[in-house]
Design a protein around this motif. Structure first.
Motif, short mmCIF file in Angstrom:
data_model
loop_
_atom_site.label_atom_id
_atom_site.label_comp_id
_atom_site.label_asym_id
_atom_site.label_seq_id
_atom_site.Cartn_x
_atom_site.Cartn_y
_atom_site.Cartn_z
N PHE A 36 0.80 -1.23 0.00
CA PHE A 36 0.00 0.00 0.00
C PHE A 36 0.83 1.28 0.00
N PHE A 37 1.92 1.34 0.79
CA PHE A 37 2.64 2.60 0.95
C PHE A 37 3.54 2.88 -0.25
N ASP A 42 -0.97 7.52 -0.60
CA ASP A 42 -1.27 6.35 0.21
C ASP A 42 -1.04 6.66 1.69
N GLN A 45 -3.61 8.91 3.16
CA GLN A 45 -4.87 8.19 3.41
C GLN A 45 -4.79 7.40 4.70
N ALA A 46 -3.62 6.84 4.97
CA ALA A 46 -3.47 6.07 6.21
C ALA A 46 -3.59 6.99 7.43
N GLN A 48 -5.34 9.85 7.41
CA GLN A 48 -6.74 10.26 7.47
C GLN A 48 -7.61 9.15 8.06
N THR B 652 -12.94 10.05 6.20
CA THR B 652 -13.25 10.98 7.27
C THR B 652 -13.49 12.34 6.62
N PRO B 660 -10.65 10.61 1.54
CA PRO B 660 -10.46 9.16 1.65
C PRO B 660 -9.47 8.82 2.76
N GLY B 661 -9.73 7.72 3.43
CA GLY B 661 -8.81 7.24 4.45
C GLY B 661 -8.83 5.73 4.47
N VAL B 662 -7.80 5.15 5.03
CA VAL B 662 -7.77 3.70 5.21
C VAL B 662 -7.26 3.39 6.61
#
Lengths: 526, 1015
Positions: A36-37, A42, A45-46, A48, B652, B660-662
């Motif tokens: 993923f990273f 990416d 997003q992690a 967030q 969020t 977007p978040g994961v």
């Protein structure tokens, strides 16, 4: 010939077993941390995603952390039976109750989700460190600083709630994490201070526009100041507070009421506020999975908003009240489960301008049954409908820092109560009509000023999830709770000396006996 | 293909086994003379009859003209058999042609279908239950699985919902898995369709027979997927008529479904009294201050449910010629549900075709196409009966739908508005086909390849109107929601088998089967949803006319592949001693490297005691057989990608906008493997009184290891549970089947069938833990289900309910806090002053001591009468409604028992006072557990068979008119009346949620009129 044909046939079908790739999994629809990273996006997003978890019911959504920071103190009570605030609100908490999950905001949920964030931060820090697919060194440092801020925040809460606790800061297997015993609080706090200092050094001074809601370096700084104060390192605390007061872009507003304007949620006074918006469907961990009424997680205003069926005092006037509200585009459609406590409502000084937002016992001319805390209200139907509120969750604001600075000055060796007063002069002045009233706290002794701060923090920061932390820090929780009257439950009868910490939930002890090694009493609960 | 890899495979037991099998094909080549002939019955040729050489496994089937050709040595005995006919034997002399006429009936001579073949029942070494077409069509059912209830021993079929198209839950000899599927594997005409095939796609009139494979010997051939039992469905093929004309068959029926008996609840006056009493106790505002007559009294059950119709028409054309055998059918089925707004329409087409291309090559197709149009219920029985107070108005004064519950003070989802304005429908297109090519190079060899594609497309449309009362409130802009979900499944299955049959000498015969199979399944899903649709004009068809901020799109993809090698050896000595050896090696994609392959062997033997010389002189038994088997099978219980770690979407907001978040989504476990079940089976079969009584008794014992469990892990990991292979459990039990023809006279026949089954299920190990708590309904709360070593899966747990507190002194003496006189008194077992899960005891188990089915059939001249009772005894059910509808919240509908609750004037009552729950949380307790034993008159059928000759209709072969009823009587003690309507399901925790009742869609009483005609 026939036999040969048969063999050929058999050979063909059986050699297909050499097609190893036939059984390979091709996970087209899932995202794996392993691959993923691969870009800055990416990693962002992690980060967030961690904000999504912070907004879970168990932490800053609904009244997650409020259970432990505001209920069971001298400011907030429920107006009727509510099983999710009862364990602490009525001090009946025990290991078994800590296990029960009510609306995903009970002790076990908070424990789990804080550690879920720790797990996520550790993975992000490891995967981003030195990963050249992700932006520049500066970008990576900022992302790591965000992760370390969240990790520091979580461990700070964990030590506040449980004291000694499992502590780890690298990527471990689930088996390894699950068998960790409790690390002493001071070790965790040392690590937390390092995380927060790194965050303060590397986060931006503010985030605005479509980045509003991210924690800045000043959010890290205020937690550090709070830690120093709990450690009674008053000079360190004062220094940190002054860094914030002098260097940050934050300013005290001229009016107390403006701070809580639900439609100006990123005003100058607010250091960190978690962003909530209405109509957000992608809630990570909804409080009631599959229940259509649940809406998004910003239920907190609903907890403070009154419920029409309880009001007004004269129930014959209910339709009139409904009509009056409706004419303003408003409604009493909350649950009314968090109201001002009996003691708080009775003692709030009548001449204090802050009373208006903290004690509402009459609205639009109708006498109400309960005293409501309007600072967290949002009755407006159009922009903030029931269970779908757009209201942010305010975490820290500058007035708190001023109060902290005053307390540090008063407590530090060589400190002066009158110098201390100057830190809160503006807060006092905006709270009263006259300077004389504001200066009532000028010219006190150190002990008198200490007591004044106890009350000043109560009037200024009511319902902002600091109170139990403060009372415990000052060592007066039992004393305070036992000596006031409550409207609904009997926390004053039930509270015990060990109620300054939470128990580790029963199931945790059963699954990981190492948790009982250093403290067989489980914080006094067994 | 990478040929080099073959040599890399290390030699192992499995490979030796396969080499051994292959060896047979090389060695075995014998010669014998060819016998031909025709098998007839009642003057008609009998296609599909079995002709075999006695003492061997050599056998052929007759063709469409009833003709056969078989190799047999002089002096050998030929056995002629066919389902429903008595077997005949004939010694081969010098003649080249042997014609045979079959008649009457004997159970042991039936041919039953087994995995990759068929056998006479008398030659079976395994345990197989068989249900024939005649039994299936006895009572019209909408799904074929419903017809199995009580028909087969060791098979528990539970009708958990009465919704149109709802499936049953089937357990073959108990459940082997806790979190994995416990449903049997369905195989339709040789196509492995899995455990979740939608049986609505099949027309029950197309079915010739259903076989249920139960023991290790019969299921091992399905290896990793056989552990839960295998259901083999065989569809009809054409029969050649003497006239040569095609046979046309027509079945018509019409049913009316009536509401079953309803649970007892408080009436309007009683409910108002209760609700006020509760509010008063809690010092809350009195919800109903005025006289009860000033409030509405709505019977929501009547508003939401009502009698409903079923119509069915079914036509088939079949026949056979020299080279061609055909069967074609069409079925139309239309069911309205008793919950208004629900219903199901089905259109099913089938064509079965077999073609002889040359003497040695045969080919054919089975094609089933179906379309299902389903209206999913927009209201529920549980809401109507237990969710809405009778005082709740349905309409406002202006006639519009009411949408606010003044008692609770919150919006109310009005089922009448939902039914009138919303849509929830599912359309399914399914194509299930098989094509085969069969080559018989000589009489000893059969080589067969099949290719079986399946396509399934499901589209679900949902729309919730912006005009619903709740959506008309100010500030609601997200009202008017719609979604469209499509699921495209396509899979194929390629099976290749090679079979060798021979008798080496008079005493020895052998059949060897080897095969390879490949299967691939792909599922692609798309879900689009939108909100803020302000107009109802287009509904879900124009989701783009909505608020773009609120729209969401999801898509998904899963894939699963399986490759298998399998083999079977049947050996028979003197037709008295039978042995079977089976093995299958499966490889599956869902497991991580190193865990992909597993081997499943089995061995079985049977002894036909009645064939022994010492039995020749007795005249008690016509047949007597003992058999035993042992073997392993698996359960591929995990979903694709479960061994891989994942990030899950965790969006969020920042600055008021969604970003977007994961976040780490689930705790991965790369070590997952198959659950493996080892089973042992011992059985005796006997027929006596000239074959008029047949009985079969089975004992079995199964152990399942490496159970896949969602195991609670310390929450300091950030997770609550992880899927692990942990622990083991056992199932053991017995089954008894008795068929008897009690009276057999020219114009009167009485026959009975009794099936009895008993299964005991016990957890042996949970990875060292003594128990694991699972939560069946997260809303209800934890602590109601526990897996405990030494107990069954699951047991109901909770605290003991001791009635009510009678005095303050009692409370003070107990040391408990927050208690009130008249409130519930629970047992503080460990005396720690707290009622917690530590005070839990085992309150009951959903496993019946006995499952029974009793059928009696009478025929007198042209009349047939049959009735069939079915039920269970010794099981408990857990009433999930008790918390809300007995103990808690005054605003919920209350069970009738509460009429006699504790009040200040009724202080002796052990039923808690209204509102007392506000003082203490109500934990799951013994009052929730009820006796689930029941007897149901499942079917009652009266039929009249017309004398077609007398009717004088040319070509009319038979005509039957019938009246039948199902579910007409039910004797049960549960508060919710029907103990079968439960949360027991097919997936996740539903697997073990046996007996958890929450007022599901009720099973209706059905009365049917029907007509069957054949030309």
């Amino acid at each position: 010939m026939k036999t040969k044909n048969i063999f050929l046939y058999v050979f063909i079908i059986f050699t297909c077993f050499s097609c190893e790739s036939f059984l390979e999994e091709n996970p087209r629809s899932i995202i794996s941390p392993d691959n993923f990273f691969a870009s800055e996006n990416d990693a962002r997003q992690a980060i967030q995603g961690m904000y999504a978890i912070l907004k879970n019911n168990s932490i800053y959504g609904q009244v997650g952390l409020d259970h432990f920071y505001d209920n069971g103190a001298d400011i907030i009570e429920p107006n009727r039976a509510a099983n999710f605030v009862q364990p602490i609100g009525n001090y009946i908490l025990n290991e078994a109750l800590a296990d029960v999950s009510v609306q995903k905001m009970s002790v076990s949920d908070t424990w789990k989700d804080l550690y879920q964030l720790v797990l996520n931060t550790n993975v992000v820090i490891e995967r981003v460190t030195g990963n050249e697919d992700i932006g520049t060194e500066a970008t990576r440092t900022e992302i790591i600083a965000e992760a370390r801020f969240i990790r520091g925040l979580c461990y700070w809460h964990i030590t506040n709630l449980w004291g000694d606790a499992p502590y780890y800061t690298s990527v471990l297997t689930l088996e390894e994490i699950g068998s960790l015993g409790r690390t002493v609080e001071s070790t965790i706090i040392d690590g937390t201070l390092k995380d927060l200092q790194f965050a303060q050094d590397n986060l931006q001074t503010s985030y605005t526009g479509n980045q509003s809601g991210r924690a800045s370096k000043w959010a890290a700084a205020i937690i550090m100041a709070k830690i120093y104060m709990k450690q009674q390192k008053w000079q360190d605390g004062l220094d940190k507070c002054l860094e914030i007061i002098n260097q940050s872009p934050h300013k005290l507003l001229d009016s107390y009421n403006d701070v809580f304007d639900p439609f100006n949620e990123y005003n100058d006074e607010i250091i960190w506020s978690l962003d909530f918006a209405r109509d957000i469907t992608g809630v990570f961990d909804p409080p009631f999975p599959g229940r259509s009424f649940a809406g998004n997680s910003s239920w907190r205003p609903s907890m403070f908003n009154p419920r029409l069926r309880d009001e007004p005092k004269n129930s014959d006037e209910r339709d009139a009240l409904k009509a009056a509200l409706s004419a303003r585009g408003e409604a009493f459609n909350g649950t009314g489960l968090q109201v001002a406590s009996k003691d708080f409502a009775e003692k709030f000084p009548l001449n204090d301008l802050r009373r208006e937002l903290n004690i509402v016992d009459n609205y639009l001319g109708f006498d109400l049954v309960f005293p409501y805390m309007a600072k967290f209200w949002n009755l407006e139907l159009d922009r903030s409908p029931r269970f779908n509120h757009s209201d942010n969750r305010m975490v820290f604001r500058l007035a708190d820092v001023h109060l902290m600075a005053a307390e540090c000055e008063n407590e530090r060796s060589g400190g002066n109560p009158n110098t201390a007063f100057e830190y809160i002069r503006k807060i006092r002045e905006r709270a009263f009509n006259t300077v004389e009233e504001a200066e009532e706290l000028l010219g006190l002794t150190q002990e008198q000023f200490r007591k004044a701060i106890y009350d000043e923090r109560k009037w200024e920061l009511a319902g902002e999830a600091h109170r139990r932390y403060d009372l415990i820090r000052w060592g007066i929780l039992l004393d305070v709770v036992q000596n006031i009257e409550y409207r609904f439950w009997e926390p004053n009868v039930n509270i015990r000396s060990w109620h300054v910490k939470l128990p580790i939930p029963l199931q945790e002890l059963e699954l990981n006996p190492a948790l009982l090694k250093s403290d067989p009493t489980n914080n006094g609960y067994r | 293909m990478n040929l080099k890899k073959i040599t890399k495979d290390p030699p192992n037991f499995k490979n030796f086994f396969l080499t051994f099998l292959l060896g047979f094909f090389v060695i075995a080549m014998t010669n014998a003379q060819t016998i031909i002939g025709t098998v007839t019955a009642d003057g008609d040729p009998l296609p599909g009859a079995s002709v075999s050489v006695k003492g061997t496994s050599v056998g052929v089937s007759t063709d469409f003209d009833g003709k056969y050709s078989i190799n047999a040595k002089k002096g050998a005995t030929l056995i002629f058999s066919y389902v429903g006919f008595s077997t005949k034997e004939m010694v081969v002399g010098n003649q080249k042609t042997i014609n045979i006429t079959l008649s009457t009936d004997n159970k042991l001579d039936e041919v039953v279908v087994i995995g990759y073949g068929a056998q006479r029942k008398s030659d079976l070494t395994g345990s197989v239950s068989s249900v024939k077409a005649e039994e299936i069509v006895q009572t019209p059912v909408s799904r074929v699985d419903q017809a199995l209830q009580g028909r087969a021993t060791g098979v528990q079929v539970t009708q958990v919902s009465g919704a149109p198209g709802a499936g049953t839950v089937i357990r073959v000899r108990g459940g082997n898995s806790i979190t994995g599927s416990n449903e049997p594997l369905w195989v339709i005409d040789g196509i492995i369709v899995g455990t979740n095939f939608n049986l609505n796609n099949l027309n029950s009139n197309d079915i010739k027979s259903i076989e249920i494979l139960k023991d290790a010997s019969s299921i091992a051939i399905y290896g990793s997927r056989g552990a839960n039992g295998v259901v083999l469905v065989t569809t009809k093929s054409g029969k050649k008529a003497v006239s040569g004309k095609p046979e046309i068959s027509l079945n018509l029926f019409s049913s009316t479904q009536f509401l079953p008996e309803l649970p007892d609840r408080l009436n309007q006056v009683e409910q108002i009294e209760f609700t006020n009493e509760s509010a008063n106790f809690r010092s809350a505002a009195i919800p109903f201050p005025d006289d009860s007559s000033t409030y509405p009294d709505n019977d929501w059950v009547d508003l939401v449910l009502g009698p409903a119709q079923i119509y069915n028409a079914d036509i088939s054309v079949s026949g056979a010629t020299d080279k061609l055998n055909y069967y074609s059918s069409f079925n139309y089925f239309n069911q309205e549900g008793i919950v208004k707004s629900s219903g199901l329409e089905k259109y099913i087409f089938r064509t079965n075709l077999d073609v002889s291309i040359t003497d040695k090559v045969k080919s054919g197709f089975r094609i089933n196409y179906s379309r299902l149009e389903q209206d999913n219920a927009l209201a529920s029985f549980s809401q109507a009966a237990f969710g809405i107070l009778r005082t709740q108005p349905a309409y406002n004064d202006d006639g519009s739908f009411n949408g606010f519950d003044d008692v609770v003070g919150s919006p109310f989802s009005n089922p009448l508005a939902n039914m009138a304005l919303n849509t929830n429908e599912t359309f399914t297109n399914n194509l299930l086909a098989t094509a085969y090519l069969e080559y018989r190079p000589s009489d000893n060899w059969i080589i067969r390849s099949t290719f079986n594609p399946e396509f399934n497309n499901v589209k679900q449309n949902r729309f919730s109107s912006s005009q619903l009362p709740g959506n008309l409130a100010i500030g609601v802009t997200d009202g008017g929601t719609g979604s469209v979900r499509t699921v495209a499944f396509n899979g194929w299955n390629n099976e290749n088998t090679i079979q060798y049959l021979s008798d080496f000498s008079e005493d020895h015969s052998i059949t060897v089967l080897a095969g390879a199979s490949f299967q691939k399944e792909k599922t692609e899903t798309v879900l689009t949803s939108a909100a803020g649709i302000t107009s109802d004009a287009n509904g879900f068809n124009r989701l783009d006319i909505s608020n773009p901020i609120l729209a969401s799109v999801e898509s998904g993809f899963t894939q699963r592949t399986i490759e298998s090698l399998f083999g079977r050896i049947n050996y028979s000595y003197k037709d008295k001693y039978l042995f079977t050896l089976v093995g299958r090696r499966d490889g599956s994609s869902v497991f991580a490297e190193g865990n992909k392959y597993s081997f499943f062997p089995s061995v079985a033997g049977a002894w036909k005691v009645s064939e022994e010389d010492f039995m020749k002189n007795q005249n008690v038994f016509n047949d007597l057989k003992l058999r035993a088997s042992w073997g392993k099978s698996g359960n591929q219980a995990i979903d694709p990608f479960r061994t891989l770690p994942t990030y899950a979407p965790a969006n969020t907001t920042l600055g008021g906008g969604e970003v977007p978040g994961v976040a780490i989504g689930r705790p991965a476990n790369p070590n997952l493997q198959w659950e493996t079940t080892s089973s042992f089976d011992l059985a005796i079969e006997a027929s006596f009184l000239n074959g008029r009584v047949f009985t079969e008794f089975n004992y079995y014992h199964k152990t399942t290891d490496d159970l896949l469990l969602d195991v609670a892990i310390p929450r300091q990991t950030g997770f609550t549970s992880q899927l692990q292979n942990l622990g083991s459990l056992e199932n053991s039990g017995w089954e008894l089947l008795v068929n008897s023809t009690n009276i057999l006279k020219d114009d009167f026949k009485w026959s009975s069938t009794v099936t009895l089954s008993s299964n005991r299920n016990k957890i042996l190990d949970l990875g060292g833990q003594e128990f694991i708590d699972v939560v069946v309904d997260p809303i209800i709360g934890s602590g109601n289900t526990r897996l405990i070593v030494g107990e069954s899966v699951p047991v109901y747990t909770g605290v003991n309910y001791l009635g009510t507190w009678k005095s303050q002194e009692e409370i003070d003496a107990s040391g408990l806090t927050s208690q009130v006189v008249g409130g519930s008194r629970f047992e503080d077992l460990n005396k720690d002053g707290i009622i917690s899960t530590e005070d839990n005891v085992v309150l009951g188990s959903p496993f019946p001591d006995l499952i029974f089915g009793i059928e009696n059939s009478f025929s007198y001249k042209n009349w047939d009468l049959s009735f069939y009772f079915q039920g269970t005894s010794g099981n408990e059910v857990f009433n999930l409604l008790m918390r809300n509808n007995y103990f808690n919240r005054g605003e919920a509908v209350k069970f009738g028992d509460l009429r006699d609750r504790w009040t200040v004037n009724n202080t002796d009552s052990d039923i808690p006072r209204a509102g007392a729950d506000s003082v203490t949380n109500t934990p799951p307790n013994s009052e929730y557990v009820e006796d689930g034993s029941h007897i149901r008159l499942k079917t009652l059928r009266l039929a009249y068979n017309f004398d077609t000759d007398k009717l004088g209709l040319n070509g009319l072969k038979n005509a039957t008119f019938y009246l039948s009823g199902s579910n007409l009587l039910l004797f049960s003690k549960t508060r919710l009346i029907d103990p079968e309507g439960s949360n027991f399901g097919r997936n996740g925790l539903g697997n073990i949620a046996q007996g958890y009742l929450s007022a599901q869609y009720p099973n209706p009483r059905v009365v049917t009129l029907g007509l069957n005609v054949t030309f």
